[in-house]
Design an enzyme around this catalytic site. Sequence first.
Site, PDB file in Angstrom:
ATOM      1  N   GLU A  99      -7.392  60.000  -6.057  1.00 36.43           N
ATOM      2  CA  GLU A  99      -8.107  61.118  -5.417  1.00 36.43           C
ATOM      3  C   GLU A  99      -9.602  61.183  -5.732  1.00 36.43           C
ATOM      4  O   GLU A  99     -10.117  62.244  -6.086  1.00 36.43           O
ATOM      5  CB  GLU A  99      -7.452  62.450  -5.807  1.00 36.43           C
ATOM      6  CG  GLU A  99      -5.976  62.528  -5.450  1.00 36.43           C
ATOM      7  CD  GLU A  99      -5.306  63.811  -5.946  1.00 36.43           C
ATOM      8  OE1 GLU A  99      -5.964  64.614  -6.635  1.00 36.43           O
ATOM      9  OE2 GLU A  99      -4.119  64.005  -5.652  1.00 36.43           O
TER      10      GLU A  99
ATOM     11  N   GLU B 123       3.934  59.540  -2.548  1.00 39.56           N
ATOM     12  CA  GLU B 123       4.342  60.850  -3.078  1.00 39.56           C
ATOM     13  C   GLU B 123       4.972  61.702  -1.983  1.00 39.56           C
ATOM     14  O   GLU B 123       4.666  62.881  -1.828  1.00 39.56           O
ATOM     15  CB  GLU B 123       3.126  61.574  -3.682  1.00 39.56           C
ATOM     16  CG  GLU B 123       2.396  60.740  -4.723  1.00 39.56           C
ATOM     17  CD  GLU B 123       1.285  61.480  -5.457  1.00 39.56           C
ATOM     18  OE1 GLU B 123       1.175  62.715  -5.331  1.00 39.56           O
ATOM     19  OE2 GLU B 123       0.523  60.804  -6.169  1.00 39.56           O
TER      20      GLU B 123
END
Length: 380
Positions: free
Chosen positions: A161, A267
């Site tokens: 991220e 995820e």
Amino acid sequence: MSRHPRIATLVGFALLTCGVHAAEHPLPVTLKEAVGNRFHIGAALGTDLIKGEDPRGEQLLATHFNSITPGNIMKWEHIEPKLGQFDFDLADRFVALGQRERMQLIGHTLMWHSQTPAWVFQNADGAEISREALLQRLRAHIAAVVGRYKGKVAGWDVVNEAIRDDGQLRTDKPWYRILGEEGIFAAFEAAHQADPDAELYYNDYSLENPAKRATVLKLVQAIRARGLRIDAVGSQGHWGLDWPTIGAIEDSLNDFAKAGFKVMITELDVTVLPRPMNYFGAEISTLFETAPELDPYRAGMPADKQAELARRYAEIFAVFAKHSPNLTRVTFWGTTDRTSWLNNFPIRGRTDYPLLWDRESQPKPALPAVIEVLKQSPAP
Ligand code: XIL
């Protein structure tokens, strides 16, 4: 449902043949059998499971999955809570469990702006650390963690991220304010030095957003242009019942494939709950106040929602099957609804139903729907 006729047909067929009462019908094959050798199929593990305190979860894992990612215990705050003091206890148990069950092991994650202690960016006097000293800490952390599991962990989420939702590098966070993009290159370099055989990944969410995807593409191309190893892009896949669209999911898979990158869905989960302020991101510090209308299924999920979730998972897996030549892994962020992080994100204490097994670890209709759609999809 899907604007892709072939996918819509597959999904319809899958739902007709599996019915909606999963628990009443024995599964013809397990999830991993249905996936076959198209891609690895994984789950993130909660700490209970790693500690041996979730026997039912362990059984699900052994039956349906062939890849595991630790949900929390390899993050910096857990594995190096104090400078140079590593706590490998749970990570060692995670690795031992994976080896016992012959799972592909994924390491998560080496460089992230969340779940990293504040001291990492400070000198002993509390002042901000210099660029050189921070690079040294990053390299030492990666050398210790990746080095310990050399030859055991198949691939690492090296950087998690780094790009904001507006498509900019997170220069509001100390990693990138102090190091800029160079920090990312240093992380990939250190991981490769510590285990030259390990696969290395860049992982992020909302890659279906074209602005964010464009920057991530530039970043991974820059990593490659430096001559550094990068094996795939991890697309987290924290999705909802009607966002992103199937078209946006496909656009993202296509764009990375065109640029020569394999993709992994790292995820996956599908929230069935409303999102306040149209916030569809997965930035863990973004939290909202709760309200009764934002938590509508405390007493249970109605059958129509259950069927909607099954349809959504079926259309998602039809896309994964279609793109499997470029997709190396699909990992769910958890095993059962009971332990999903979405019960606490982006609002604390709600009751969400995002996975394929319910709170009692029983299969939901979405499980046979996924299995059926995989069985109906031609293998590549
Ligand atoms: C989550 C964990 O599941 C939670 O238990 C923890 O409290 C916060 O982090 N993106 C990621 C994961 O890369 O590491 C996050 O995991 C979910 C969002």
